[in-house]
Write a protein that holds these residues in place. Structure first.
Motif, PDB file in Angstrom:
ATOM      1  N   LEU A  97      34.386  21.331  11.585  1.00 29.97           N
ATOM      2  CA  LEU A  97      33.110  21.669  12.196  1.00 29.97           C
ATOM      3  C   LEU A  97      32.225  22.420  11.204  1.00 29.97           C
ATOM      4  O   LEU A  97      32.672  23.321  10.511  1.00 29.97           O
ATOM      5  CB  LEU A  97      33.341  22.527  13.446  1.00 29.97           C
ATOM      6  CG  LEU A  97      34.047  21.820  14.601  1.00 29.97           C
ATOM      7  CD1 LEU A  97      34.253  22.790  15.764  1.00 29.97           C
ATOM      8  CD2 LEU A  97      33.258  20.610  15.075  1.00 29.97           C
ATOM      9  N   GLY A  98      30.975  22.031  11.145  1.00 32.41           N
ATOM     10  CA  GLY A  98      30.040  22.608  10.201  1.00 32.41           C
ATOM     11  C   GLY A  98      29.831  21.734   8.981  1.00 32.41           C
ATOM     12  O   GLY A  98      28.815  21.830   8.305  1.00 32.41           O
ATOM     13  N   TYR A  99      30.810  20.850   8.706  1.00 33.80           N
ATOM     14  CA  TYR A  99      30.731  19.970   7.546  1.00 33.80           C
ATOM     15  C   TYR A  99      30.622  18.495   7.931  1.00 33.80           C
ATOM     16  O   TYR A  99      30.412  17.645   7.074  1.00 33.80           O
ATOM     17  CB  TYR A  99      31.981  20.120   6.670  1.00 33.80           C
ATOM     18  CG  TYR A  99      32.163  21.469   6.037  1.00 33.80           C
ATOM     19  CD1 TYR A  99      32.768  22.518   6.735  1.00 33.80           C
ATOM     20  CD2 TYR A  99      31.749  21.728   4.731  1.00 33.80           C
ATOM     21  CE1 TYR A  99      32.952  23.759   6.158  1.00 33.80           C
ATOM     22  CE2 TYR A  99      31.937  22.976   4.139  1.00 33.80           C
ATOM     23  CZ  TYR A  99      32.537  23.982   4.865  1.00 33.80           C
ATOM     24  OH  TYR A  99      32.719  25.214   4.291  1.00 33.80           O
ATOM     25  N   ILE A 100      30.788  18.176   9.210  1.00 28.95           N
ATOM     26  CA  ILE A 100      30.862  16.772   9.625  1.00 28.95           C
ATOM     27  C   ILE A 100      29.487  16.118   9.591  1.00 28.95           C
ATOM     28  O   ILE A 100      28.519  16.651  10.138  1.00 28.95           O
ATOM     29  CB  ILE A 100      31.472  16.664  11.035  1.00 28.95           C
ATOM     30  CG1 ILE A 100      32.894  17.228  11.049  1.00 28.95           C
ATOM     31  CG2 ILE A 100      31.492  15.211  11.499  1.00 28.95           C
ATOM     32  CD1 ILE A 100      33.524  17.251  12.417  1.00 28.95           C
ATOM     33  N   ASP A 101      29.419  14.956   8.980  1.00 33.87           N
ATOM     34  CA  ASP A 101      28.204  14.153   8.923  1.00 33.87           C
ATOM     35  C   ASP A 101      27.777  13.779  10.341  1.00 33.87           C
ATOM     36  O   ASP A 101      28.547  13.138  11.063  1.00 33.87           O
ATOM     37  CB  ASP A 101      28.509  12.897   8.096  1.00 33.87           C
ATOM     38  CG  ASP A 101      27.395  11.871   8.130  1.00 33.87           C
ATOM     39  OD1 ASP A 101      26.290  12.190   8.607  1.00 33.87           O
ATOM     40  OD2 ASP A 101      27.653  10.744   7.667  1.00 33.87           O
ATOM     41  N   PRO A 102      26.574  14.157  10.789  1.00 34.91           N
ATOM     42  CA  PRO A 102      26.157  13.844  12.158  1.00 34.91           C
ATOM     43  C   PRO A 102      26.074  12.349  12.433  1.00 34.91           C
ATOM     44  O   PRO A 102      26.303  11.918  13.566  1.00 34.91           O
ATOM     45  CB  PRO A 102      24.779  14.521  12.283  1.00 34.91           C
ATOM     46  CG  PRO A 102      24.315  14.745  10.882  1.00 34.91           C
ATOM     47  CD  PRO A 102      25.545  14.936  10.075  1.00 34.91           C
ATOM     48  N   GLU A 103      25.778  11.545  11.407  1.00 33.35           N
ATOM     49  CA  GLU A 103      25.725  10.092  11.616  1.00 33.35           C
ATOM     50  C   GLU A 103      27.126   9.539  11.849  1.00 33.35           C
ATOM     51  O   GLU A 103      27.347   8.683  12.702  1.00 33.35           O
ATOM     52  CB  GLU A 103      25.077   9.408  10.421  1.00 33.35           C
ATOM     53  CG  GLU A 103      24.836   7.921  10.633  1.00 33.35           C
ATOM     54  CD  GLU A 103      24.042   7.306   9.509  1.00 33.35           C
ATOM     55  OE1 GLU A 103      24.669   6.713   8.603  1.00 33.35           O
ATOM     56  OE2 GLU A 103      22.800   7.412   9.546  1.00 33.35           O
ATOM     57  N   TYR A 104      28.091  10.027  11.093  1.00 37.91           N
ATOM     58  CA  TYR A 104      29.494   9.651  11.315  1.00 37.91           C
ATOM     59  C   TYR A 104      29.942  10.098  12.703  1.00 37.91           C
ATOM     60  O   TYR A 104      30.619   9.361  13.422  1.00 37.91           O
ATOM     61  CB  TYR A 104      30.355  10.281  10.221  1.00 37.91           C
ATOM     62  CG  TYR A 104      31.843  10.334  10.508  1.00 37.91           C
ATOM     63  CD1 TYR A 104      32.533   9.226  11.005  1.00 37.91           C
ATOM     64  CD2 TYR A 104      32.561  11.502  10.266  1.00 37.91           C
ATOM     65  CE1 TYR A 104      33.899   9.287  11.244  1.00 37.91           C
ATOM     66  CE2 TYR A 104      33.923  11.565  10.506  1.00 37.91           C
ATOM     67  CZ  TYR A 104      34.585  10.455  11.004  1.00 37.91           C
ATOM     68  OH  TYR A 104      35.934  10.522  11.260  1.00 37.91           O
TER      69      TYR A 104
END
Length: 842
Positions: A694-701
């Protein structure tokens, strides 16, 4: 009758995958809002004309319940909001629920449901039904007129990461709903709301507007509260300002928006009082409970410059008695408020009178008021692990019947076929067989491929589901990976895939690593010798503990031994081993990885140096060097490996530093091979869960479940912002906010000083810092197609390092830094204090 363990495992795997897909589509948006147009057909949402908020269909939030209906054409007007054109109706079952997921447990939220009957069913009979937030009564919905929208709103503390909003058929008509909103609040606001009681809104009124349609809500109110104008031109005069009214930081318990506070009312006759009242609404009270009374919050802000020889002071009276003990003198253009913590005494009518004190030379005024009643939220639902397990079964097999809402609470609505304990919280103790009546038609209780496996016999103790599902998932992942990448012997892995985890020397993104892999397989007894029987613990993560060790030739190593209690299994083990640095162990039940020893620990440790740490602050040049080396490592994964790899868990704790402070990418437990042609992971599984930190996850992914190399680019952009600011990926400002949103807010105003790490004391080239910040923002744009490649990032970081070197040559000096520690093993402390756990985001 009980099913065999493999049957149980297979069913749980499929159920978890299906549940993950549904949850991935039912998440808060980028500002934490959930905005649902209930009954909206299809999968496409829209942007609301007034608020510019995105509304989505409700299919992902409610499972196999209800039907979409349109309101009658006679009630559609040009000004009617789009979300009232359709409803979801629930003609079957007693309880029907929406599940709002990915919330922050313990945080306060506004929950708002809206209803416009509009004779959608042609019966011209407005229904009456109850609503619940989780297992706690929310209110009774009595839709008295077909063309009037009715809203029910509450402020509650959410106990878990999921909250269910349930409509209960009480026998007085079919429940329906038009829209459902959820808005996060800071934990400090509305102190009257806590874990055991919520606030049910009676009204939120803005005094001063002269137009009865002049609502204030988002974006003027960042929390999207709706402030209705209270207009009475015959009784009140209006005072107003165009200047901004300021909140008072952390001391502001209600955060009324400036637009509301910019208007106020005062008596037309300066010697009169301000008077208004409201009546108790009986239908808002919980059934079989004594009315709890109301809680009032009044907002005051002085909008006029008070002359030195003048005084404005006033009292607030309730039903003829002093409500607030002292005279109130608001500050000029500052938010002020008066409130009570406990409910007012019960009364059929509440009369408010605001009058000037004897010392006052100016008349009283008021800007706004909020009125709430208290609702109890002290009932506890079913154990959360049990709920997750049984919900996975329900969604996999599309079980309908009464499997809605909480499985065990209340007892009168407990799910058919479940046996629950009487503990607090209740636990599911058994699901019995021969429950064919759970299936409402020939299609339910079947798998997605139409197989007719019945759900009834697959669970004995659902708590076990969570554990065994994870185990099977890792075994299944292991099988697929071996099949795709070719067979391996017992003593080695495919050399084309075993990629160095260290960085690549500058100038050659495809060069060999500084550490050559031995592909060595260790026995458990050898590991005991290497670590002196696992004497010194360096740290601990989700896989297990990390121990200090030495090879026979004196080479220091770190041995990562899988804990028997770890929920990471064979799949994660093999995935990491594909890029292990020294060797591995698979000896019976013992699994371990042997790494090059990185004496200076993780980048995260150094970024957050301070608070008693022996490390000094990294200089900007050191940060740039580490950023460049890390970028080169990722570039090598994307372009130099065969097959290429997507890391999928890039973060500051997965960048390790050796004694020379050289940065190296590590921890490939979530890595995936990808297609050269399009950069997408090989054979993406649409049913797989989103993974990362969390905090690093690509929002598109996160939205599409398709991993690309640009997902690593996004995560690396977050790391760059951490290097610039010295802050974690998720800040508390004071509420949780992603560092990307926080940085954009400051940088959009040109405020680089508000972003850069103040501990560097200005010892950096500002152009270099700006350029890195801009690179980070480009890396973290929402559309992956607009992000640079890692090769482009490497090139731009090299330019930034050149700017900083020129700056240093011109005589600038940076702060002194040393990586030396009194404890030679303290570099691995971050394993015990990670900035974010690698997770399967469900």
């Amino acid at each position: 009758m009980a099913a065999g363990p493999w049957s149980l495992l297979l069913i749980c795997l499929g159920a978890a995958a299906t549940a993950g897909v549904l949850r991935a589509r039912a998440q808060p948006d980028s500002i934490g809002f959930i905005s649902i147009d209930c009954g909206l057909p299809g999968t496409a949402g829209y942007v609301d004309d007034a608020t510019k908020l995105s509304y989505v269909p409700d299919a992902a939030f409610v499972t196999d319940a209800g039907c979409n209906r349109n309101i009658s054409a006679e009630y559609i007007t040009p000004t009617l909001s789009r979300r009232y054109l359709n409803v979801r109706s629930f003609p079957d079952g007693v309880r029907s629920c929406y599940a709002l997921r990915s919330l922050v447990a313990g945080l306060k939220y506004i929950v708002r449901a809206a209803f416009l009957y509009g004779n959608y069913d042609g019966l011209r009979r407005s229904p009456v039904f109850d609503l619940y937030i989780g297992v706690n009564f929310w209110g009774t919905m009595n839709v008295s007129s077909p063309n009037v929208a009715v809203t029910l709103e509450a402020i509650v503390v959410v106990p878990g990461d999921v909250v269910q909003i349930c409509l209960l058929n009480t026998g007085s008509g079919t429940p329906f709903i038009s829209s459902l909103d959820l808005r996060p609040l800071k934990s400090t606001v509305y102190p009257q709301a806590n874990a055991t009681r919520g606030l049910l809104l009676l009204g939120r009124w803005n005094f001063g507007p002269t137009d009865a349609t002049d609502l204030v809500r988002y974006p003027d109110d960042p929390h999207d509260r709706v402030w209705f104008p209270w207009v009475d031109a015959s009784a009140w005069a209006v005072i107003s300002t165009t200047d901004r009214v300021l909140n008072i930081g952390d001391e502001d318990l209600f955060e009324a928006p400036s637009k509301v506070l910019q208007t106020a009312i005062t008596p037309r006759n300066g010697t009169n009082n301000i008077e208004f009242s409201w009546d108790r609404e009986a239908q808002q009270q919980p059934k079989n409970q004594t009315p709890a009374g109301y809680i009032a919050v009044m907002h005051f802000s002085e909008l006029q410059v008070v002359p030195r020889n003048a005084v404005r002071e006033f009292y607030v009276n309730l039903n003829g008695k002093l409500w607030y003990p002292d005279g109130i003198t608001p500050f000029y253009l500052s938010a002020g408020f008066a409130y009570d913590m406990d409910p007012l005494p019960d009364s059929a009518r509440y009369n408010i009178s605001i009058n000037a004190t004897a010392n006052s030379t100016l008349p009283p005024f008021i800007n706004a008021i909020e009125i709430f009643s208290v609702i109890s939220t002290n009932k506890v639902g079913t154990d959360s692990q049990d709920v997750s397990a049984i919900m996975a079964i329900k969604m996999k097999y599309r079980v309908q019947k009464n499997w809605m809402g909480d499985p065990c609470v209340p007892k009168t609505l407990a799910w058919d076929g479940l046996t629950c304990s009487s503990t607090s919280p209740p636990k599911i103790t058994a699901v019995y067989g021969n429950n064919s009546n759970l299936c409402t038609n020939a299609e339910s209780c079947q798998t997605a491929k139409g197989k007719s496996k019945k759900v009834a016999v697959y669970v004995a103790v659902p708590v076990v589901l969570v554990v065994v599902t994870g185990l099977l998932a890792t075994l299944f992942f292991c099988f697929l990976r071996r099949k795709k990448q070719g067979s391996t012997t017992n003593n080695s892995v495919n050399p084309q895939i075993e990629t160095p985890a260290s960085h690549v020397p500058r100038g050659d993104a495809h060069a060999q690593s500084s550490v050559q892999l031995e592909n060595r397989r260790f026995t458990y007894r050898e590991l005991e010798t290497i670590t002196n029987k696992f004497e010194r613990v360096l740290g601990q993560g989700g896989f297990g503990k990390v121990y200090s060790g030495s090879l026979p030739d004196g080479t220091r190593v770190a041995v990562k031994l899988r804990s028997q209690n770890s929920n990471q299994g064979v799949g994660q083990f093999l995935a990491e081993n594909l890029v292990s640095m020294i060797g591995y162990c698979k000896d019976g039940q013992h699994m371990a990885l042997v790494y090059e020893y990185m004496s200076e620990g993780t980048l995260h440790e150094h970024i957050t140096a301070g608070n008693g740490s022996n490390r000094r602050c990294l200089t900007w040049r050191q940060r740039l060097q580490m950023a460049l080396e890390s970028a080169q490592g990722l570039e090598y994964l994307h372009k130099g490996c065969n097959p290429p790899l997507i890391h999928r868990d890039v973060k500051a704790t997965n960048i390790l530093l050796n004694e020379k402070l050289e940065a190296k990418i590590a921890d490939f437990g979530l890595s995936k091979a990808f297609d050269h042609n399009n950069g997408i992971q090989v054979a993406p599984n649409p049913n797989s869960l989103v993974v990362g930190t969390l905090g690093y996850i690509d929002p598109e992914y996160y939205k599409t479940n398709n991993t690309t190399t640009k997902s690593d680019v996004y995560s690396f952009g977050v790391v760059l912002l951490q290097l610039v600011s010295g802050r974690p990926a998720i800040l508390h400002d004071p509420e949780p906010i992603n560092i990307t949103d926080w940085a954009r807010r400051h940088l959009s105003r040109g405020n680089i000083e508000g972003v850069v790490d103040a501990r560097m004391n200005g010892s950096y080239d500002v152009n270099s810092v700006w350029k890195v910040a801009e690179i980070a923002l480009k890396c973290t744009v929402k559309a992956s197609s607009q992000r640079p490649t890692m090769s482009e990032v490497v090139g731009q970081l090299q330019e930034c390092l050149h700017l900083e070197e020129v700056h240093a040559d011109d005589g600038a000096t940076g702060s002194f830094y040393t990586g030396t520690n009194h404890d030679p093993d303290s570099g691995y402390n971050a394993y015990a204090a990670d900035d974010g756990q690698s997770i399967d985001v469900r």
